[in-house]
Design an enzyme around this catalytic site. Structure first.
Site, mmCIF file in Angstrom:
data_model
loop_
_atom_site.group_PDB
_atom_site.id
_atom_site.type_symbol
_atom_site.label_atom_id
_atom_site.label_comp_id
_atom_site.label_asym_id
_atom_site.label_seq_id
_atom_site.Cartn_x
_atom_site.Cartn_y
_atom_site.Cartn_z
ATOM 1 C CG HIS A 1 4.140 7.264 0.148
ATOM 2 N ND1 HIS A 1 4.987 8.190 0.715
ATOM 3 C CD2 HIS A 1 3.208 6.974 1.094
ATOM 4 C CE1 HIS A 1 4.595 8.439 1.954
ATOM 5 N NE2 HIS A 1 3.531 7.709 2.212
ATOM 6 C CB SER B 1 -4.188 -5.780 -1.044
ATOM 7 O OG SER B 1 -4.415 -4.594 -0.307
HETATM 8 C C1 PLP Z 1 3.735 4.242 4.413
HETATM 9 C C2 PLP Z 1 4.266 4.211 3.037
HETATM 10 C C3 PLP Z 1 5.437 4.889 2.679
HETATM 11 C C4 PLP Z 1 6.180 5.766 3.629
HETATM 12 O O1 PLP Z 1 6.629 5.051 4.699
HETATM 13 P P1 PLP Z 1 6.921 5.773 6.094
HETATM 14 O O2 PLP Z 1 7.340 4.604 6.916
HETATM 15 O O3 PLP Z 1 5.650 6.427 6.531
HETATM 16 O O4 PLP Z 1 8.019 6.749 5.856
HETATM 17 C C5 PLP Z 1 5.894 4.769 1.398
HETATM 18 N N1 PLP Z 1 5.232 4.035 0.495
HETATM 19 C C6 PLP Z 1 4.104 3.379 0.793
HETATM 20 C C7 PLP Z 1 3.418 2.586 -0.263
HETATM 21 C C8 PLP Z 1 3.585 3.446 2.072
HETATM 22 O O5 PLP Z 1 2.453 2.799 2.364
#
Ligand code: PLP
Length: 393
Positions: free
Chosen positions: A130, A331
């Site tokens: 991410h 998934s």
């Molecule tokens: C959405 C997401 C995040 C971040 O999460 P938030 O709740 O938007 O802060 C981190 N890693 C992955 C894989 C995600 O899908």
């Protein structure tokens, strides 16, 4: 409205302002009917909890310690943590956690604890991680190395093994993806632990970014290992994605022994400062608690099965119009070659490089997918077959 809020200091909205809000609400409702690309469900109803929004609630401090700020929901927050600890096979006396503002905060928390546990540690994360993680690593000044990813989004174990071998003198901190953002890929925790054994490394830390996967894998028949049973040290899960919430939230879980390293006593609020932020949302723990009570594990299992069925349905429909769609094991993220900009915009589809995806969250049903397919077919007729680039994965 109660009496205290009335008075000369505030006055009602003008008819124009009222109308603007009404139109804004209608616009949002319309957009929520074309919401296929982001991993957030729109299926929730917390109406019975709205009354709590009239109080200055705040969960400041450690949820497990009484604070002097009594207008909190710590009791419910603890029950939410206990539920997620059970889902992730943690021994209750061994695990600490709290409700965060989202997956990002939980990831920051995990890396922070890891860095405090191994100050000389080196963080390894894959290139499909991410986008918030490189930022967190900069904020924490954590030494780190990006590892290659495989085509399906999973970390490249050979690159990981070779890189760790070169840096055997410092403890590895593994940032593992339990469902990558673009392709829902899950890093194999058993293979990662095997790499540690192969290199005779005994001091290491594994954090799992289970933003979406953490609310999917506990409810499927054959989950990939990702939880405390598998030997990980901390987990971050998003609350607003699969459980659902109008306010972003998440769950951070970590081993108590490691958390004790960062706890600091704060006289001002009479509690321990164990969380990233000071003031914390006290409404979102109530939302999560309400969802757990009203749906329960059986309800979540049904919801996840629906998501899996819809992902399979989307793939079949896309294959029928010769679009090579695919998904990773367990998934609900369906990946296919990027389509025209109009369609990406209309259905709010995320895209990166030459791929796009839809995520079959609980509110997605056959009608949405059929309607998307109809749009793609129409767009191809209008723009020719090259509106969608074929091939790819
Ligand atoms: C959405 C997401 C995040 C971040 O999460 P938030 O709740 O938007 O802060 C981190 N890693 C992955 C894989 C995600 O899908």
């Amino acid at each position: 409205m109660n009496e205290i809020n009335a008075g000369s200091a505030s006055h009602p909205l003008t008819p124009n302002q009222e109308q603007r809000l009404n139109e804004f609400f209608q616009f949002l409702q319309g957009e929520a009917d074309h919401f296929l690309g982001y991993p957030c469900t729109r299926n929730f109803d917390y109406t019975p909890l709205y009354r709590f929004l009239s109080l200055p609630m705040n969960n400041v401090g450690d949820p497990f310690i009484e604070s002097r700020y009594h207008i909190n929901s710590h009791e419910y927050e603890r029950e939410v943590i206990a539920y997620f600890a059970e889902l992730t096979h943690a021994r209750p006396d061994e695990i600490w956690g709290y409700v965060t503002n989202g997956g990002t905060e939980g990831n920051m928390y995990g890396i922070y604890i890891a860095r405090e546990t191994f100050p000389d540690g080196l963080v390894y994360y894959s290139e499909t991680t991410h986008y918030s993680v490189p930022k967190i690593l900069r904020m924490l000044h954590a030494r780190n190395i990006m590892i290659k990813s495989q085509k399906n989004g999973e970390i490249d174990y050979q690159d990981l093994a070779e890189t760790i071998r070169i840096h055997r003198d410092v403890p590895p901190i593994i940032f593992a993806n339990i469902g990558t953002t673009m392709t829902g890929a899950v890093d194999n925790i058993n293979k990662i632990k095997q790499i540690m054994r192969d290199n005779a490394i005994h001091r290491f830390y594994i954090h799992c970014d289970a933003a979406l996967g953490g609310m999917i894998l506990p409810f499927v028949k054959h989950p990939q290992p990702f939880d405390f049973n598998a030997g990980v040290d901390s987990i971050s899960i998003s609350g607003h994605k699969m459980v659902g919430s109008p306010i972003p939230c998440g769950i951070a879980l970590a081993r108590k022994a490691n958390v004790d390293r960062i706890a600091r006593a704060v006289e001002y609020v009479g509690t321990l400062d164990t969380t990233v932020t000071g003031s914390r949302n006290a409404i979102t723990p109530l939302f999560l608690w309400y969802a757990i009570q009203t749906k329960g594990t059986a309800g979540f299992c049904e919801i996840i099965q629906h998501c899996q069925d819809m992902a399979e349905y989307a793939i079949k429909r896309l294959h029928k119009i010769k679009i090579p769609a695919w998904r990773n094991l367990n998934s609900i993220t369906v990946v296919f070659p990027k389509c025209s900009q109009e369609i990406l915009d209309k259905w709010q589809l995320a895209s990166q490089h030459d791929i796009a995806h839809i995520i079959t969250m609980p509110h997605v049903d056959e009608r949405h997918i059929d309607s998307l397919i109809a749009d793609i077919v129409a767009s191809e007729k209008q723009h020719g077959k090259h509106a969608i680039k074929r091939g790819g994965l």
